[in-house]
Design a protein around this motif. Sequence first.
Motif, PDB file in Angstrom:
ATOM      1  N   GLU A  54      -6.378  -8.899  -8.907  1.00  0.00           N
ATOM      2  CA  GLU A  54      -5.363  -9.037  -7.433  1.00  0.00           C
ATOM      3  C   GLU A  54      -3.445  -9.647  -8.301  1.00  0.00           C
ATOM      4  O   GLU A  54      -2.704  -9.015  -7.795  1.00  0.00           O
ATOM      5  CB  GLU A  54      -5.617  -9.845  -6.216  1.00  0.00           C
ATOM      6  N   LEU A 100      -0.059   5.227   6.472  1.00  0.00           N
ATOM      7  CA  LEU A 100      -1.432   3.671   6.402  1.00  0.00           C
ATOM      8  C   LEU A 100      -2.022   3.600   7.642  1.00  0.00           C
ATOM      9  O   LEU A 100      -2.651   2.624   8.181  1.00  0.00           O
ATOM     10  CB  LEU A 100      -0.588   2.310   5.903  1.00  0.00           C
ATOM     11  N   PHE A 160       4.171   0.093  -0.789  1.00  0.00           N
ATOM     12  CA  PHE A 160       2.564   1.019   0.379  1.00  0.00           C
ATOM     13  C   PHE A 160       2.828   2.489  -0.218  1.00  0.00           C
ATOM     14  O   PHE A 160       1.845   3.404  -0.022  1.00  0.00           O
ATOM     15  CB  PHE A 160       4.149   1.025   1.191  1.00  0.00           C
ATOM     16  N   ARG A 197       1.337  -3.031  -2.862  1.00  0.00           N
ATOM     17  CA  ARG A 197       0.484  -3.678  -2.456  1.00  0.00           C
ATOM     18  C   ARG A 197      -0.552  -3.386  -1.117  1.00  0.00           C
ATOM     19  O   ARG A 197      -2.085  -3.299  -1.398  1.00  0.00           O
ATOM     20  CB  ARG A 197       1.091  -5.113  -1.240  1.00  0.00           C
ATOM     21  N   SER A 198      -0.623  -2.131  -0.600  1.00  0.00           N
ATOM     22  CA  SER A 198      -1.345  -2.042   0.400  1.00  0.00           C
ATOM     23  C   SER A 198      -1.622  -0.883   0.281  1.00  0.00           C
ATOM     24  O   SER A 198      -0.348   0.602   0.798  1.00  0.00           O
ATOM     25  CB  SER A 198      -0.789  -1.777   1.926  1.00  0.00           C
ATOM     26  N   HIS A 199      -2.026   0.382  -0.397  1.00  0.00           N
ATOM     27  CA  HIS A 199      -1.965   2.233  -0.774  1.00  0.00           C
ATOM     28  C   HIS A 199      -3.195   2.207   0.284  1.00  0.00           C
ATOM     29  O   HIS A 199      -3.888   1.984   0.464  1.00  0.00           O
ATOM     30  CB  HIS A 199      -2.354   2.081  -1.975  1.00  0.00           C
ATOM     31  N   THR A 257      -6.104   4.464   1.847  1.00  0.00           N
ATOM     32  CA  THR A 257      -7.377   4.132   1.372  1.00  0.00           C
ATOM     33  C   THR A 257      -8.091   5.449   2.083  1.00  0.00           C
ATOM     34  O   THR A 257      -7.449   5.998   3.160  1.00  0.00           O
ATOM     35  CB  THR A 257      -8.079   2.423   1.731  1.00  0.00           C
TER      36      THR A 257
END
Lengths: 597, 222, 458
Positions: B6, C71, C136, C247-249, C251
């Motif tokens: 991370e 997302l 993203f 950072r936030s992919h 899922t």
Amino acid sequence: MKTGKSPQNTIRLLENISLGSAVFAVVLCVLIIVNFIQIKRADPLNTPAMTALIEKLQSDPGNEQLSQEIQTLDLLARKAFFTAQWQVRTGGYLLFISILLLVSCFKAIELISVKLPKEPAGKPPMFWETRILKRQWLVYSGASLLALTLLLAWLTHKDLGKDLGSGKIQDAGYRMRDDVSPTPNPQSPTPNSQSQIPNSQPQIPNSQPPIPAWQEVQANFPCFRGPGGIGITACTGIPTSWDGKSGKNIKWKTAIPLPGYNSPVIWGDKIFLSGASETKREVYCLDAVSGKILWNSPVEKIPGSPSQAPGVSKETGQAAPSLTTDGQRVYAIFANGDLIALDLDGNPVWSKNLGVPANHYGHSSSLMMYRDILIIQYDQRGAPAVIGLSGKTGEQVWKTARNVKISWASPSLINTGNRMELILAAEPSVASYDPLTGKELWSIDCISGEVGPSLAYAAGIVFSVNEYSTLSAVRIADPPKVLWENNEYLSDVPSPVATDKYLFLVTSYGTAVCYDAVAGTKYWEHDFGNPVYSSPMLAEGKIYIMDKKGMMNIIKADKEFSLLSQCPLGEGSFCTPAFTNGHIFLRGDRNLYCVEK
Amino acid sequence: MPNRREFLNTLMRGGILAALGLLSGALLFRKRDENSCSTGFACNSCSKSKSCSLPAALEARQTVWQLDPAKCIQCGRCATSCVMSPSAVKCTHAYAMCGYCDLCGGYFKPGTKTLTTAAEHQLCPTNALKRKFIEEPFFEYTVDEELCIGCGKCVKGCSAFGNGSLQLQVRHHRCENCNECSIARKCPSQAFTRVPANQPSLLKGLGNERMQDAGKKGEVNA
Amino acid sequence: MRKTNLVPALLAFTTLFPKTVFAIQRFPKPEFESAYTQPQTQIPLPRGEFMAYLDVAVLLIALSVVTWLVLKKRSRLWVFAMSIFSLGYFGFYREGCVCSIGAIQNVSLALFDSTFVLPLSVILFFILPLLFTLFFGRTFCAAVCPFGAIQDLFAFKPQALGSRLNTVLGIIPYLYLGLAVLFAATGTDFIICRYDPFVGIFRFTASFGMFLFTGILLLSGIFIARPYCRFLCPYGVLLNWTSRFSRSHLTITPKECIQCRLCENSCPYDAIDIPVTTKSPESSPVMVKKMMMMVLIVPVLVIAFGYAGSRMQDTLAGVDPRVKLAKEVLSGMRDAGSGMRDAGYKMQDAGYKMQDAGYKMRDAGYKMRDAGYKMRDESFEIKAFKASGKTESQVYSEASAVLKKFYIGGWLFGGFIGLAIALMIGGRMLPVYRADYVTNKGRCFSCARCVDYCPVKS
């Protein structure tokens, strides 16, 4: 499940629609391609039939029926052209719509028939094994890519860079075509091959306005001893009688502030000369009509210029080399190596110091201009060379080292019928160079001593002379050949001048001699009694010989000696006269005179 | 382990962010080489912008494609190389320059002796150039853009024999303004350039020569 | 009076060979006696400049909406709907021009040519998708890029390509990116735009060859989903690398993976990574050794490919119009009856030997050579070159400068490819452990298809 139509029915319907539109799309595609090929094969706006008809009409302009025919054909052709365009466009839209329909049907089917996800049969693929395989394949493809690239590079590599480099040099040769129709002679002797390679790529700048044509150069008097520096002018209506003291036929007389033995050069209505003392150097421009000094430009603050002027003999002075001009700029060089380019209004364009020439009497070789290249014969002790600079920027275009002693002669530029050659004299040789590249074309050992006189040229023969040496006539051929030699009369300072038939020579102590140019037989000799430093000039079939006391002796350029007139200037002169139509310009010790008829 | 990954991810993200920031900064505040200015506009950091002769110098932020008629040799590729068919390049008439000649080099085929509008005399392959009698001895010529295919035949004729009032121009209401003009790639004389979007014309004879002169000066400098 | 003006003009028209001199007032301005007024020359204005910022706004909004849909809403249907909108706006309305993929070239050229105008809108088109991806994932590819949208429409029967083919074909985008930057930075060409397969559809017009390419791509896209995006798109390379650190992919599962394997074949783009819980069959000391080797090989690969690239200098530079012209001038000047010229030389030599008589023969030789020059048909390029007043050496030195750029560019391009391949190999040596089915952050287009396959609901 909903009431009414079952999803299966809807799906079937959608499938039928999509099948229909797919067929339609394929048909449209074929039609469009056929149409496209048709247009490609015969452009309706440019048919041979039409061209033929129009040609026919032009040979038979009154034919009504023919014009009728053309008009009909033209109408048809235009219609065909625009229809074809319309067809392609409409076809495109229809194709788009059908494909849109097809895609939406498919998407609708996808939406309606929601399939439940199924667990895949079999085991998931082996991760590590495929990973090794991937790595191997990457290595294979990388290696083959590398090999392919290298192979391709090897197959296609053409040394373009070298070609372009050589193209630039070659180009210089081609650019000469508008002067004469030259070709670099592949057979020309190449003794010093290392000295032929120009030190820098000739990056000849695109000069705007264009370089003056050779004809324009010849109509002016752009350098020492006239265009090409061979003592011949094409000017006409040259006065033959004047008297500086009484003012007879003297149009004007202007005092030149600083002394100098350089001769005036002329472009249009402007006369350029320079003067210098131990401390000051100046370039002057005079109006040819009024004699007024239009501008007087000091030559100072040149980077690299020595603080003290070099020691020179009294008979050379600090400003012996004559100026040159190409109609856009005027160039001047001084005994200390200062070189300056001024525009025709006297504003400096560029300047530099070439290094104080190692020359015990003082540098005296005049400047020469060929197209946009300023040529300097810099035969000094230690590093003799001939240098070509860009007239526009002063950047070196070429420089060729010379294996010679110090020389005081000036370069000449001659048209040998097939090319322009720059010819220079210095012990031990007379040598010729390509004025655009500085490449040595030929050279012949035929001169020795401290060479002062420049060369003469006519009809393929170069004449060189020097005191305590010999007078030689060299035919330019491959290889150059000495036609004849003579050492009865020799010159120390004045240069010879030649016509197709005769060679005229004046010795420094004042004896004029005439030889047969080809055979070398002496026709006559005449002693004027006074020493001569000015070079004789040939104009309108007469030879103008100015002696040191300022007396101009005008003789007929013929095998019989005939003194046409003697005109006193009223003051001493070292300088060679300059000519325009109807006028002579004479620089005396202090004044510049304009003589008119 | 996940924490370390991370952390590395965040570090890389920061690095990429910084790189993107640097790149956009470099692009936004890049120094222009004033001496090699070939367009003479779009000059937010040019020190010469105040003395620049171009009126639009400071406003222009976007460019469109245009062809310089002075460089054009009428090779005919405008008609065939444009992504649009027919081409977005059309013959444009600078009426202010036109001599209104009876014998128009742009309208008639060379060698024409009877000056009528008959098809066999017309140079234009699509009859897009129209001829109208005004008064003795003047004729007005207009271009029907719907028919014009931009082949430049009339332009060639006009610039060879006439005043050069017929000129090829990109008509911007038809032009896609492609990122790189496909005609520019084929143009043998490099006549296509990007020009300020607020001064999209390079027509000669309409009083906008100032701009072109400045453009030329730039070329010489370059 | 005025009529008389026309007489010499008529003569000139019919008898003289035309010499093109641009825009000369040969004929005076007419003075009309009737009430005729000259029409104004209409100059149509291009699309307003502010419209470019409208495009940027639409891009920003579309990116935000798609990101939210992917997302938060996790809805394939809505993402699909957005892709239709983007196809409509960026594709058919904007006709594919102003696009993030092509912006690579504008940015590259602007970095190397300070006179090239780079509007802010183009910078934004280049940067914004990268920024979104960095946080993203590739939501730009999901439903904003019209190229992706149109290919997504055709992905009816996607087949798994097999890992080997996937990997090998994955090298192509790097080549394409490298070439595109090389050609753009040298001011040669914008090849991404030149070989753009989809603008033809958006504009309803393109060359036949281009349409053929489009057709092949779309048809193959039925089985190989999104072929352009996966195996060609140069911008995809940049997105791939930024997305890896997002950072936030997206899922697959909203909560926890239950290892049901339902999603395993759901991805048409082969972008789902299966769990790896076993250890590598290669022992770790061997692996470490191989890794060390790899680190040593990287510079070798970079230099080898760089060398190969630099040897391609002439071939690559041959695309450049300046080099093309120089070559043409050069070869023209060479062929220009070089045979004739040689004949001239020979005659000239003979002429020297025979002295006087020879001069005449030599002249004949020159005449033959000049005839040779004239005989050669001139291309438009040569004509334009002659009309431009440039000298040959200018053309040559311009071309030499370009050639030099391509030499350096060739090294950099080759080095880049070498590095990319080295990284691709090296990346497949790193240790891996994952318990669940996850999206491959680099390759995943965030299309949200897999979401529907997951039985776990939030």
